[in-house]
Design a protein around this motif. Sequence first.
Motif, PDB file in Angstrom:
ATOM      1  N   TYR A 100       0.791  -1.224   0.000  1.00 31.82           N
ATOM      2  CA  TYR A 100       0.000   0.000   0.000  1.00 31.82           C
ATOM      3  C   TYR A 100       0.825   1.276   0.000  1.00 31.82           C
ATOM      4  O   TYR A 100       0.292   2.367  -0.183  1.00 31.82           O
ATOM      5  N   VAL A 101       2.131   1.150   0.159  1.00 31.19           N
ATOM      6  CA  VAL A 101       2.994   2.327   0.059  1.00 31.19           C
ATOM      7  C   VAL A 101       3.812   2.248  -1.219  1.00 31.19           C
ATOM      8  O   VAL A 101       4.523   1.278  -1.452  1.00 31.19           O
ATOM      9  N   ASP A 264       4.774  -3.498   1.450  1.00 26.45           N
ATOM     10  CA  ASP A 264       3.838  -3.919   2.492  1.00 26.45           C
ATOM     11  C   ASP A 264       4.607  -3.730   3.794  1.00 26.45           C
ATOM     12  O   ASP A 264       5.381  -4.601   4.196  1.00 26.45           O
ATOM     13  N   PRO A 265       4.445  -2.570   4.440  1.00 30.32           N
ATOM     14  CA  PRO A 265       5.265  -2.284   5.622  1.00 30.32           C
ATOM     15  C   PRO A 265       5.090  -3.306   6.735  1.00 30.32           C
ATOM     16  O   PRO A 265       5.974  -3.465   7.573  1.00 30.32           O
ATOM     17  N   GLU A 266       3.963  -4.006   6.742  1.00 22.83           N
ATOM     18  CA  GLU A 266       3.735  -5.019   7.791  1.00 22.83           C
ATOM     19  C   GLU A 266       4.414  -6.350   7.461  1.00 22.83           C
ATOM     20  O   GLU A 266       4.357  -7.288   8.252  1.00 22.83           O
ATOM     21  N   ARG A 267       4.967  -6.459   6.251  1.00 20.87           N
ATOM     22  CA  ARG A 267       5.735  -7.636   5.835  1.00 20.87           C
ATOM     23  C   ARG A 267       4.932  -8.932   5.852  1.00 20.87           C
ATOM     24  O   ARG A 267       5.467 -10.002   6.115  1.00 20.87           O
ATOM     25  N   SER A 271       7.442  -7.385  -0.772  1.00 22.71           N
ATOM     26  CA  SER A 271       7.402  -6.043  -1.347  1.00 22.71           C
ATOM     27  C   SER A 271       8.129  -6.074  -2.685  1.00 22.71           C
ATOM     28  O   SER A 271       8.911  -6.988  -2.953  1.00 22.71           O
ATOM     29  N   MET A 272       7.849  -5.065  -3.512  1.00 28.53           N
ATOM     30  CA  MET A 272       8.402  -5.069  -4.872  1.00 28.53           C
ATOM     31  C   MET A 272       9.209  -3.798  -5.136  1.00 28.53           C
ATOM     32  O   MET A 272       8.793  -2.716  -4.753  1.00 28.53           O
ATOM     33  N   HIS A 304      15.068  -2.614   2.874  1.00 33.29           N
ATOM     34  CA  HIS A 304      13.858  -3.293   3.362  1.00 33.29           C
ATOM     35  C   HIS A 304      14.184  -4.674   3.933  1.00 33.29           C
ATOM     36  O   HIS A 304      13.548  -5.134   4.882  1.00 33.29           O
ATOM     37  N   LEU A 305      15.197  -5.332   3.341  1.00 29.44           N
ATOM     38  CA  LEU A 305      15.553  -6.685   3.782  1.00 29.44           C
ATOM     39  C   LEU A 305      16.467  -6.684   5.003  1.00 29.44           C
ATOM     40  O   LEU A 305      16.946  -7.735   5.435  1.00 29.44           O
TER      41      LEU A 305
END
Length: 353
Positions: A100-101, A264-267, A271-272, A304-305
Amino acid sequence: MSQRIAVIAGDGIGVEVIAAGRQVLDALSDGQSGLELQYTAFPWGTAYYHEHGRYMPEDGLQQLKDFDAIYFGAVGAPDVPDALSLWQLLIPMRRGFDQYVNLRPTRLLRGVSSPLANPGDIDVVVVRENTEGEYSDVGGRIFSGTEREIAIQESIFTRQGVERVVRYAFELARTRRKRVTGATKSNGIRVTMPFFDEVLFAVAKEYPDVQVSVMHADALAAQLVLRPTRFDVIVGSNLLGDILSEITAAITGAIGIAPSANLDPERRHPSMFEPIHGSAPDIAGQGIANPIGAIWAAALMLDHLGHPAEAARIIAAIEATTAAGDLTPDLGGHATTQQVTDAIIARLSHALV
Ligand code: NAI
Ligand code: MG
């Protein structure tokens, strides 16, 4: 422990720039950094569409769902309507994985000239809502081909949807210069945009340390051109965020250097990470595509990882390379994709963390 990356290079220069990004990631996975990535390539794109009648298999999301991240090039070709590739591949991933972000950082790198006369040190992140808003397929047309023909398209704004993306923007601002500007158009779009603003100000109360304001998107667009350094984090709906992030990319040099992350900040889902540019059929196959957008996207992926030091090394190496004048033709240089990639890899080891 190794992390699993799904690679969808896609079409045109997508293939060329993702290959460049892979080389940079491989150079960082030297056994000392603790970075261990395992790649699986998916041949989805226009060639796949011509063969199978769709841009990805029916169980495509199922195949991707257990990966830690998706590294994506670009899709689209002149012989297929753009809406097909968008709605069959990109949008299903963004929505299906609730990314969503849409995060679009831009910075004026040393050695890159802005089309603005006095740009200053531009450093702006656009946080674009990525799953709802104006990009909906709710609506339709009736009376096609007659004088009564009518087209209706509904925008979808949910409290939950606005709240979570706005919250992300405030959290991000806290790690930066602590300024959030909401993009709105509440004067003309009289239902959804005032709602967006209302939710934004409600969330803002939880972040008294962050300075908040809203601006109409048209005035904001003008200010981005006139005085871009006044902005830190801009948050907007799907459509407004899309348009404004194209401006921030343009004023910081060229479309070829800007990255984006679909998070997807909630993981809960992968994410892409992708460059913001498309498949550029006009220069595909010539070996001159600017690889920086894709390489910067790889840095966002590492961040992110959980590898912020490696991400910072990539960005420092990119900037050292542009500062030295190793540029592809879109930035006024003569270097090839491979030469710029080699130059960035060579500087990885010097890049201070
Ligand atoms: P585009 O971004 O592919 O190209 C626009 C212009 O910028 C072209 O002149 C191109 O040569 C140049 N350019 C773009 N990236 C570059 C790079 N890395 N290095 C040097 N020059 C670069 O946008 P366009 O032409 O509107 O779309 C072409 C195709 O790409 C269409 O099929 C479109 O649907 C698709 N597309 C896909 C996207 C995605 O996969 N996320 C995003 C945007 C467009
Ligand atoms: Mg766009």
